[in-house]
Design a protein around this motif. Structure first.
Motif: not given
Length: 230
Positions: A167, A217, A163, A155, A158, A161
């Motif tokens: 995930h 990012s 999408t 997490k 990142g 997400s």
């Protein structure tokens, strides 16, 4: 008797394949031995100091190509945590090769260097084995058994997400997948850097380890590393 002698004819193709494999392995072994027996002009001394704190020292370090041509010459560097050092220059001058020297993967150099403290190297294209998510994020060390810790670091980089491809797999830590076929280039780099947050090394070597991500990012990921690895 006829069947016995006929085996050689039937197995001829397999024998040729086996011979080719043995020849390649023999050539690989010879190349490794030649790399270890470096020419005297490229002999060097490497010290691996006790792991007390993050410290990097390069003294009169010159990096060569395989043919003996110099790439980077007479490098002097002293850095210790919590410093961040940027090696910048045009493409092809030997930046990645220098990191390979420090990782012990490139024997063609002269001079000395010392790395004091635990360290991890992150190349542009991370190594992601066809294995479980637990083993992949724990690489190159033994598998972490703390599920909550693994999910936390994923997490933090990142990968949670809704999408994202990872995930739906974050709760499935023990099923093998071919990650290079599942994750995008940016997601692969995020997964690779999750290893840093999991293992907390004292020295990080990043070879354009976020070049598959957009600038925003990449910046957020660097800030995350600085925050959690002070």
């Amino acid at each position: 008797v006829q069947d016995s002698f006929g085996w050689f004819t039937d197995a001829y193709r397999r024998l040729i394949e086996w011979a080719a494999v043995i020849e390649r392995l023999s050539g690989f072994q010879t190349a490794l031995e030649q790399a270890e027996q470096k020419s005297p002009s490229l002999q060097s001394h490497q010290t691996d100091l006790p792991h007390h704190s993050g410290k990097v020292v390069l003294q009169n370090l010159t990096v060569y190509t395989q043919t003996g041509s110099p790439l980077l010459t007479d490098i002097h560097l002293q850095a210790r945590s919590p410093e961040w050092v940027l090696l910048e220059g045009r493409s092809g001058i030997g930046k990645s090769t220098l990191l390979r020297v420090l990782a012990g993967l490139w024997p063609y150099y002269h001079g000395s260097f010392s790395l004091e403290g635990s360290r991890l190297f992150f190349p542009q294209r991370p190594y992601l084995p066809t294995d479980t998510l637990r083993q992949t994020v724990s690489y190159p060390y033994s598998a972490c058994q703390d599920d909550h810790l693994i999910q936390t670091v994923l997490k933090q980089v990142g990968l949670n997400s809704p999408t994202g491809r990872l995930h739906t797999l974050m709760n499935d830590l023990d099923t093998s997948y071919e990650w290079h076929g599942i994750l995008s280039g940016g997601e692969q780099q995020r997964l690779s850097l999750a290893r840093a947050l999991l293992h907390k090394p004292q020295i990080l070597f990043l070879d354009e380890a976020t070049n598959q991500l957009d600038d925003e990012s990449a910046l957020m990921l660097m800030q995350t590393l600085k925050q959690h690895l002070p």
